[in-house]
Design an enzyme around this catalytic site. Structure first.
Site, short mmCIF file in Angstrom:
data_model
loop_
_atom_site.label_atom_id
_atom_site.label_comp_id
_atom_site.label_asym_id
_atom_site.label_seq_id
_atom_site.Cartn_x
_atom_site.Cartn_y
_atom_site.Cartn_z
N GLU A 104 -39.56 24.29 7.49
CA GLU A 104 -39.27 25.65 7.03
C GLU A 104 -38.13 26.17 7.92
O GLU A 104 -36.99 25.77 7.73
CB GLU A 104 -40.55 26.48 7.13
N GLU A 133 -42.65 32.25 0.73
CA GLU A 133 -43.86 33.01 1.05
C GLU A 133 -43.58 34.51 1.19
O GLU A 133 -44.40 35.34 0.82
CB GLU A 133 -44.51 32.48 2.34
N HIS A 149 -43.74 23.74 9.50
CA HIS A 149 -43.46 25.18 9.32
C HIS A 149 -43.49 25.85 10.68
O HIS A 149 -44.11 25.34 11.61
CB HIS A 149 -44.46 25.80 8.35
N GLU A 150 -42.80 26.98 10.79
CA GLU A 150 -42.57 27.62 12.09
C GLU A 150 -42.11 26.54 13.07
O GLU A 150 -42.68 26.36 14.15
CB GLU A 150 -43.83 28.34 12.61
N GLU A 181 -37.24 33.28 10.63
CA GLU A 181 -37.58 33.84 9.32
C GLU A 181 -37.01 35.24 9.16
O GLU A 181 -37.74 36.22 9.14
CB GLU A 181 -39.10 33.80 9.13
N HIS A 217 -52.23 21.06 8.86
CA HIS A 217 -52.75 21.48 10.16
C HIS A 217 -52.06 22.78 10.58
O HIS A 217 -50.93 22.76 11.05
CB HIS A 217 -52.46 20.42 11.24
N GLU A 218 -52.73 23.89 10.39
CA GLU A 218 -52.24 25.14 10.98
C GLU A 218 -52.74 25.13 12.42
O GLU A 218 -53.91 24.82 12.67
CB GLU A 218 -52.79 26.35 10.20
C1 NOJ Z 1 -46.89 30.01 7.37
C2 NOJ Z 1 -46.34 28.90 6.54
O1 NOJ Z 1 -44.94 29.04 6.40
C3 NOJ Z 1 -47.03 28.92 5.20
O2 NOJ Z 1 -46.48 27.94 4.34
C4 NOJ Z 1 -48.51 28.71 5.39
O3 NOJ Z 1 -49.15 28.86 4.16
C5 NOJ Z 1 -49.09 29.71 6.39
N1 NOJ Z 1 -48.31 29.81 7.58
C6 NOJ Z 1 -50.50 29.35 6.78
O4 NOJ Z 1 -50.49 28.15 7.50
CA CA Z 2 -43.55 30.61 7.69
#
Ligand code: NOJ
Ligand code: CA
Length: 671
Positions: free
Chosen positions: A463, A469, A444-445, A175, A376-377
């Site tokens: 991503e 973001e 993501h990540e 990023e 799922h974070e």
């Molecule tokens: C980073 C992600 O790129 C984003 O899309 C997300 O909203 C946040 N983390 C929280 O999970």
């Molecule tokens: Ca991100």
């Protein structure tokens, strides 16, 4: 749309086995004869390669080799044992994508080698008309059981200097903003890195089929030379294997123009065909979601007075989706644990917050014909995620949910890096397990895209770039960012950039909570509204998000473009491309075309040749252009929407202001 995965034409594997131990070099040409690869063994028995395009040398002597804790391979006293040559010419049909068919045509060498201590190894080399790939194989052998790679010697030594577009090498994140420099000024880089040499060749270095290996970064070794630098394990070892090893392909995509890089399918072609036989549950979709509010600081992931993912808010989003031809809705902050973000075992991926009535929302979405996207974070805690993954995936599957967004925003436990072998294994495990539960993944990540969507077509998008973001809580992505992404990051595969901010200057945001340390109070989106629409076409994703709050889409005629935009395409054509400056692409679904044109910080008038339209047919275009009064600084949302009749002989004048763009829907209307 369900597409059967099948190979359409096949002419393959002409085997020309050669065995000649005194052989010191091997040559291979691309099918069109324009690229020439030469592998040579030096006096000391070191291996290196050279690469030419037409008469121009692209790579001069560049080393190959792996240094193992156990032995060094490819590094000295190397002997060629045998060489086999194969060729392939097939067309395959991906489950989804910007094109319905993909041509895979290459000549191949498989070179079996022995080193000074008689260890066996192989080099696989494939030459396509648009570049090459090569990979290392260590076959199973008695003298080598455990394999620990401590260094990969692969070099990419550009002959000429030129311009390079790259982000710095980083083991944790992609990023970052792109740097435009001379090739010899790049100290290190993540891949894909793209260059334009002084003779005008566009070259991109990346990797394909990153399956069980460490991610590769590049390190400058002096001048225009680079060497692979692999992301290490905590103990410094780069790659571990038992018995045998097959490295990812190291790729060099080559084109005389920037468009050719975008149109290349080399990365996907270097991946294995799909292992999922029944793919009818895999379907591209457009989506909206409870997301931007948190980034803007007007909603929270955690419960409280401005909790975003509430039953009521979800119903509002589901209603909007149902009314506006959007297939799916995402909810972030629906499950317990966000108050512990940053701590180990923070997230419970199966328990909803009290104000998010999961069952009721599933019922409501079903009744309206809307898909839900799970989230799922993990905070980076892959260990805990692996413990609860099956149960969490089963919950989604059992409730008819087909899409899952994952996140790794936080450090990986025990000194691992996001891009090291351990995490490469983890990301793959997620995709494989998701396939078992018929779930499509938006990561993501993530680990970088290396074309594995061919093998796992449920790996939809990711991503792995500085996405939308960042505009919510930093000075924002600069105008040229979107003009570099298609020629770098996007060469690996689809991007979940999440375009679509309509309230560009956040005029509708009254009060907000500063929650991100990058926020200096000057956040905004550095484009016009018309460019936001165009990004939906320019930044391809089979899960394409309209990322703004739905309240900002209400009564906005410009949203019609997203409504009508298909989620999947049958054909794509790059109309104009200069890296960092300007980009225009057209995508077809049925008889309709969708065009996106974007510019960097410079206003531009361009002319698009519409000869891709059918001859002798009339078309009606709906054009979404920067308005007469549009100005990037203080009036970026001024948009003019108008219709125009066109045909295949039309030369369409497109005028864009600073960081502006144009989005065009072209529909056939008869003869
Ligand atoms: C980073 C992600 O790129 C984003 O899309 C997300 O909203 C946040 N983390 C929280 O999970
Ligand atoms: Ca991100």
């Amino acid at each position: 749309m369900y597409k059967n995965f099948r190979i359409i034409g096949l002419l393959t594997a002409i085997f020309i086995g050669v065995a000649c131990s005194s052989q010191k070099s091997v040559e291979l040409q691309s099918p069109d004869g324009k690229l020439t690869y030469k592998l040579e063994i030096s006096q000391q028995g070191k291996l290196y390669y050279k690469l030419k395009a037409d008469e121009y040398e692209i790579m001069s002597e560049s080393n190959l080799g792996l240094v193992l804790k156990e032995d060094s391979l490819f590094t000295d006293k190397v002997k060629i044992v045998s060489v086999s040559k194969n060729e392939k010419d097939e067309t395959w049909e991906p489950v989804w994508g910007p094109n319905e068919f993909i041509h895979n045509n290459y000549n191949e060498l498989v070179i079996s080698l022995l080193n000074g201590t008689n260890k066996e190894f192989k080099l696989h080399v494939r030459l396509f008309n648009d570049g090459m790939g090569f990979r290392y194989e260590i076959p199973k052998q008695n003298a080598l059981d455990s394999i620990n790679i401590i260094n990969e010697l692969t070099e990419f030594n550009f002959v000429e200097n030129g311009t390079a577009w790259s982000i710095p090498a980083n083991f944790e994140s992609y990023e970052m903003l792109y740097r435009t420099t001379k090739i010899d000024e790049v100290v290190n880089a993540n891949t894909p890195i793209t260059v334009k040499t002084e003779s005008g060749y566009h070259v991109s270095i990346h990797e394909a089929n990153l399956t069980d290996y460490a991610g590769m970064t590049l390190q400058n070794t002096g001048g225009t030379g680079f060497q692979a630098n692999l992301v290490p394990w905590p103990n410094g070892v780069k790659v571990k294997a038992k018995g045998s090893l097959l490295s990812p392909w190291r790729t060099i995509t080559i084109s005389k123009n920037a468009a050719g890089l975008v149109e290349s399918n080399l990365i996907q072609n270097l991946n294995e065909p799909s292992v999922i036989s029944d793919t009818k549950w895999i379907e591209p979709m457009k989506y909206i979601g409870i997301w931007w509010g948190m980034h803007l600081g007007v909603e929270t992931w955690t419960p409280g007075p401005i909790h975003g993912a509430t039953t009521e808010n979800m119903k509002k989003y589901i209603d909007f989706a149902a009314k506006n031809k959007v297939e799916a809705v995402l909810a972030e902050g629906w499950n317990t644990g966000w108050e512990n973000w940053g701590k180990p075992k923070a997230f419970d991926q199966t328990t909803p917050y009290a104000d998010f009535d999961f069952d009721e929302i599933v019922k409501y979405a079903n009744a309206k014909g809307i898909e839900l996207i799970g989230h799922h974070e993990t905070g980076g805690d892959y260990i805990f995620y692996e413990e609860c993954m099956e149960k969490a995936f089963a919950k989604l599957h059992n409730n008819g949910i087909r899409v899952l967004k994952t996140g790794y925003a936080g450090p990986i436990p025990n000194g691992h890096f996001h891009h090291g072998q351990k995490m490469v294994q983890h990301y793959r495990k997620v995709v494989e397990t998701a396939a078992k539960y018929e779930l499509m993944i938006d990561a993501h990540e993530p680990i970088k895209a290396t074309g594995i969507s061919r093998t796992y077509p449920n790996m939809m998008t990711r991503e792995g770039a500085r996405g939308m973001e960042w505009n919510g809580w930093s000075e924002g992505n600069p105008p040229e960012h979107h003009l570099i992404l298609p020629f770098t990051r996007c060469l690996g595969g689809p991007i979940d950039y999440t375009p679509g901010t309509f309230d560009i200057l956040y005029k509708n945001r009254k009060e907000y909570i500063k929650w991100n340390s990058n926020d200096k109070g000057n956040s905004r989106v550095n484009t016009t509204l018309a460019k936001q629409l165009a990004l939906w076409v320019c930044l391809y994703s089979p899960l394409q998000m309209a990322s703004d709050l739905v309240s900002n889409y209400e009564n906005q005629p410009a949203f019609k473009f997203f409504e009508n935009l298909p989620a999947d395409f049958e054909e794509s054509k790059v109309l104009l491309a200069e890296i960092g400056d300007v980009y225009a692409v057209a995508r077809r679904k049925g008889n309709s075309w969708y065009v996106g044109a974007i510019t960097d910080e410079n206003a531009r008038n361009i002319t698009l040749d519409l000869s891709f339209l059918k001859v002798n047919k009339k078309y009606k275009a709906t054009i979404y252009a920067d308005g007469e009064k549009a100005a990037l600084q203080d009036n970026p949302t001024d948009i003019k929407i108008f219709e125009k009749e066109l045909n295949s002989t039309t030369k369409l004048e497109v005028s864009m202001i600073e960081s502006g763009g144009q989005a065009i829907e072209i529909v056939e209307i008869g003869m």
